[in-house]
Design an enzyme around this catalytic site. Structure first.
Site, PDB file in Angstrom:
ATOM      1  CG  HIS A 345      -2.357  -0.880   0.967  1.00 47.33           C
ATOM      2  ND1 HIS A 345      -3.267  -0.322   0.556  1.00 47.33           N
ATOM      3  CD2 HIS A 345      -2.540  -2.073   1.434  1.00 47.33           C
ATOM      4  CE1 HIS A 345      -4.207  -1.304   0.295  1.00 47.33           C
ATOM      5  NE2 HIS A 345      -3.757  -2.310   0.872  1.00 47.33           N
ATOM      6  CG  ASP A 349      -0.927   5.097   0.275  1.00 48.90           C
ATOM      7  OD1 ASP A 349      -1.961   4.954  -0.290  1.00 48.90           O
ATOM      8  OD2 ASP A 349      -0.591   5.046   1.483  1.00 48.90           O
ATOM      9  CD  GLU A 375      -8.408   2.152  -8.306  1.00 49.19           C
ATOM     10  OE1 GLU A 375      -8.816   1.202  -8.752  1.00 49.19           O
ATOM     11  OE2 GLU A 375      -8.510   2.321  -6.994  1.00 49.19           O
TER      12      GLU A 375
END
Length: 454
Positions: A345, A349, A375
């Site tokens: 993750h 990010d 997204e």
């Protein structure tokens, strides 16, 4: 012999039939696209119920992602039907095949991590908790197991408790500031009342002086008229003049006392008003900061969904009023789940941040970009016709595809797809977005890393 006149009705019927056929084909394709999208989402929702059903669902997902035939779908139907029916009559698993808690948790791993990641992103709004939130986010990057989950949830619970404490502290500060401001306003009200009272007292003092002077002058006249000796008249006039002078001195003293009190009180009130203005300015600035923070996405530092909802309504109103061409583009990072699965993750990010920076650095000052969710991003292009919006979107798409992004030494390929549409006078925010979203879905179907205009 057949004449041109005889064939005209048949030619017209032929063209009409072709037109109807083309219209039906377009409707069928649109319906097919919508059904595929619906089936895809239903498949995603059903994953994790049972391993045999998961296997059939993945086969179905693979088929609907490409061009397929009715025969191919028919072949999948019996096995899929059996797998769904097996849910009503589950077979107890053999002891050897029983899953461990970590394996049982794996089916919902991504969903749980996504929820926890969203909570961590919300906690990052508190600057005092950013470091602790990042530490928890690090634990979400690798595959989260059932054994790790209690520790993560405990840390999150503590962090949420701190966030609540900080919010309560902020509320108490605002309440204290407002109470202080109310106290200042009460002081100003009291000052106004005292000013009114001082004016009344000054008026009464003037009236007293007038009465005293009138009495002295009247008494002086009577004394002069009744006196027969000049020396006596002089003495009586001198006494009356001394008395008048005394009254004037007393009056001036009272007025000086009133003036000094009013001056001191005015200086005090000016100071209080300056304090009040400073506190009001600070409170207004704090509220503006809070308002701005509520419309900024914590991760990417660009406007969020709430800011977009307001802006698109403003642009629709402007479009109806001034007839200014405006376009809407919906963007999506390609294979984002694959990036999260492969690199974690934290990498996901950073990808979102890089993409957001690329968007923000290339739009005009009049344009608007926001993170819509996950997204997905949405862009508003005022004063732009559809052809220009299409070319502009292609340039941005190409720029993102050329980004040389690395995460912890590993290259990460980033591409985006978009659907672009022109806003119409009778559009709502929902209809315009749905139209652009359908174009985005077409871009995904056609291979990703492309822009589709409708």
């Amino acid at each position: 012999m057949t004449t041109g006149t005889d064939t005209d009705p048949w030619r017209t019927k032929y063209y009409d039939s072709l037109g109807r056929l083309e219209e039906q084909q377009l409707q069928f394709r649109a319906m097919e696209t919508a059904l595929k999208r619906l089936v895809g989402r239903l498949c995603t929702a059903a994953l994790g119920l049972a391993p045999p059903l998961d296997e059939q669902i993945r086969k179905l997902q693979a088929v609907i992602r490409r061009e397929t035939t009715a025969e191919e779908l028919e072949k999948l139907t019996p096995a899929l039907t059996d797998a769904i029916g097996a849910l009503d009559h589950p077979v107890p698993p053999a002891p050897v095949a029983s899953s461990t808690p970590s394996q049982a948790f794996a089916a919902n791993d991504e969903r749980v991590r996504a929820i926890l990641a969203a909570l961590v992103a919300e906690l990052r709004r508190d600057v005092e908790l950013v470091a602790q939130a990042d530490a928890i986010d690090e634990k979400l990057s690798p595959a989260l197991t059932a054994e790790q989950l209690p520790e993560v949830l405990t840390s999150l619970t503590d962090l949420v408790g701190k966030r609540i404490q900080h919010l309560e502290r902020a509320n108490q500060e605002i309440e204290s500031l407002l109470g202080h401001m109310v106290g200042k306003l009460d002081e100003i009200g009291q000052f106004v009342a005292e000013q009114h009272q001082n004016q009344a007292q000054s008026h009464a003092s003037s009236e007293t002086l007038n009465t005293q002077l009138a009495g002295e002058i009247k008494a002086m006249g009577e004394s002069v008229e009744s006196a027969k000796d000049l020396q006596l008249i002089r003495q009586q006039v001198r006494e009356r003049m001394d008395s008048i002078d005394k009254h004037l001195q007393e009056f001036r003293q009272r007025e000086a006392t009133f003036a000094a009190a009013i001056s001191a009180r005015s200086d005090q009130m000016r100071s209080r008003i300056l304090e009040l203005e400073a506190e009001a300015t600070r409170l207004q600035s704090q509220l503006q900061d809070e308002q701005r923070a509520s419309t900024i996405d914590v991760l990417t530092r660009i406007p969020n969904r709430q800011a977009y909802d307001k802006r698109v309504e403003d642009e629709l109103h402007r479009l109806r009023r001034f007839k200014q061409a405006t376009c809407l583009a919906v963007w999506d990072v390609d294979h984002f789940k694959r990036i999260n699965d492969s690199y974690g993750h934290r990498a996901g990010d950073r990808v979102l941040q890089v993409v957001a920076d690329c968007f923000a650095s290339r739009i005009r000052s009049t344009d608007f970009i926001a993170r819509y969710g996950g997204e997905e991003f949405v862009m508003i292009l005022p004063g732009t016709h559809l052809e220009d919006a299409s070319r502009f979107s292609e340039r941005i798409r190409a720029a993102i595809a050329e980004i040389g992004f690395h995460f912890r030494g590993s290259p990460v390929s980033i591409t985006v797809s978009s659907g672009v549409t022109a806003l119409l006078p009778d559009d709502t925010a929902g209809t315009a977005f749905d139209r652009a979203d359908k174009a985005l879905y077409r871009a995904k179907q056609e291979g990703r890393n492309r822009c589709v205009t409708v």
